[in-house]
Design an enzyme around this catalytic site. Structure first.
Site, PDB file in Angstrom:
ATOM      1  N   ILE A  65     115.446  31.385 -32.375  1.00  0.00           N
ATOM      2  CA  ILE A  65     114.553  31.944 -33.829  1.00  0.00           C
ATOM      3  C   ILE A  65     113.295  31.105 -34.345  1.00  0.00           C
ATOM      4  O   ILE A  65     112.383  31.709 -34.117  1.00  0.00           O
ATOM      5  CB  ILE A  65     115.760  32.960 -34.137  1.00  0.00           C
ATOM      6  CG1 ILE A  65     115.985  33.540 -33.680  1.00  0.00           C
ATOM      7  CG2 ILE A  65     114.989  33.116 -36.245  1.00  0.00           C
ATOM      8  CD1 ILE A  65     117.483  34.459 -35.077  1.00  0.00           C
ATOM      9  N   ASP A  66     114.954  29.762 -34.385  1.00  0.00           N
ATOM     10  CA  ASP A  66     113.282  28.235 -35.133  1.00  0.00           C
ATOM     11  C   ASP A  66     112.618  28.199 -33.998  1.00  0.00           C
ATOM     12  O   ASP A  66     111.375  27.235 -34.727  1.00  0.00           O
ATOM     13  CB  ASP A  66     114.124  27.587 -36.095  1.00  0.00           C
ATOM     14  CG  ASP A  66     114.684  27.421 -36.880  1.00  0.00           C
ATOM     15  OD1 ASP A  66     114.362  28.860 -37.608  1.00  0.00           O
ATOM     16  OD2 ASP A  66     115.569  26.874 -37.458  1.00  0.00           O
ATOM     17  N   ALA A  67     112.558  28.511 -33.008  1.00  0.00           N
ATOM     18  CA  ALA A  67     111.812  27.605 -32.020  1.00  0.00           C
ATOM     19  C   ALA A  67     110.366  27.973 -32.152  1.00  0.00           C
ATOM     20  O   ALA A  67     109.488  26.585 -31.738  1.00  0.00           O
ATOM     21  CB  ALA A  67     111.817  28.305 -30.261  1.00  0.00           C
TER      22      ALA A  67
END
Lengths: 90, 153
Positions: A65-67
């Site tokens: 998700i943080d990518a």
């Protein structure tokens, strides 16, 4: 317009763009992490014995998700420190 | 048929976790995260090196080094996050979640600082190669998720 005005214009719009990249990226990551964490708590409340199994998957999904946010931060840093748009005025 | 395969994979995963717990003395949650990170890190290293070679062939040495630095920043950030989860914490669902969010915050901070240092200190930087290496390495970290339920180590 002379070069100084072009430079100021490009830098101003780049600043706005950097803010949008980081701000919208952070917003999306926060919404995604919120949804995933609520699902994790839901699953943990229903089946507490699954917490160890779920934790590893949650950790990797947090990374996914943080990518997009991390890539956005990288792009924003590229525009801040090595802005390719400035080459048009040289 | 598919359920049988999934049951088999879940059983072998539990066996693997149990074995590591016995050997290392760590608790089960930390062992699961370590195994997941190990599998993700393996793919990250492979993809980073592949990008490095591609940039070396199609561009310059500086592009290859930039790509490598981008991938390395993502890998080091991920490792910093795993180190944060190894610290002693509450084993309830809320405690686990807080530990994971702390780990994620640490990961983002470490990656940001490393990227800042690379942009400031490396004079021959090729920005697009750096972003390419970083993006590939970060995106492929999800490969560990697919590997968790498999028999492959």
């Amino acid at each position: 317009m002379d070069n100084m005005q072009f430079l100021a214009l490009i830098q101003a719009y780049t600043g706005v763009g950097i803010g949008l990249i980081i701000g919208l990226g952070a917003l999306g990551a926060c919404i995604g992490i919120g949804i995933m964490c609520s699902s994790f708590l839901d699953g943990a409340a229903r089946q507490p014995e699954m917490i160890p199994v779920l934790q590893g998957k949650v950790f990797l999904l947090l990374g996914l998700i943080d990518a997009s946010f991390i890539i956005g931060v990288g792009l924003a840093m590229m525009f801040a420190f090595a802005n390719p748009l400035l080459s048009v005025i040289h | 048929m598919a359920d049988g395969i999934n049951d088999n994979a879940a059983y072998s995963e539990k066996l693997e976790i149990k074995k590591v717990v016995e050997i290392s003395g760590m608790d089960e949650t930390k062992t699961t995260i370590n195994l997941a990170f190990k599998k993700a890190a393996r793919w990250q290293i492979i993809v980073t090196l592949a990008f490095c070679v591609v940039y070396l062939l199609i561009s310059s040495v500086n592009a290859a080094i930039s790509s490598f630095l981008g991938g390395a920043a993502a890998l080091i950030g991920g490792y910093a996050g795993v180190l944060m989860t190894r610290r002693r914490s509450d084993q309830s669902a809320g405690g686990v979640l807080v530990a994971l969010l702390k780990a994620e915050a640490t990961k983002v901070m470490v990656i940001s600082v490393l990227l800042l240092m690379i942009f400031k200190l490396y004079n021959g930087l090729v920005p697009l190669a750096l972003i390419g290496g970083l993006a590939a390495s970060v995106l492929v970290s999800g490969a560990g998720l697919g590997a968790i339920g498999n028999n492959k180590k």
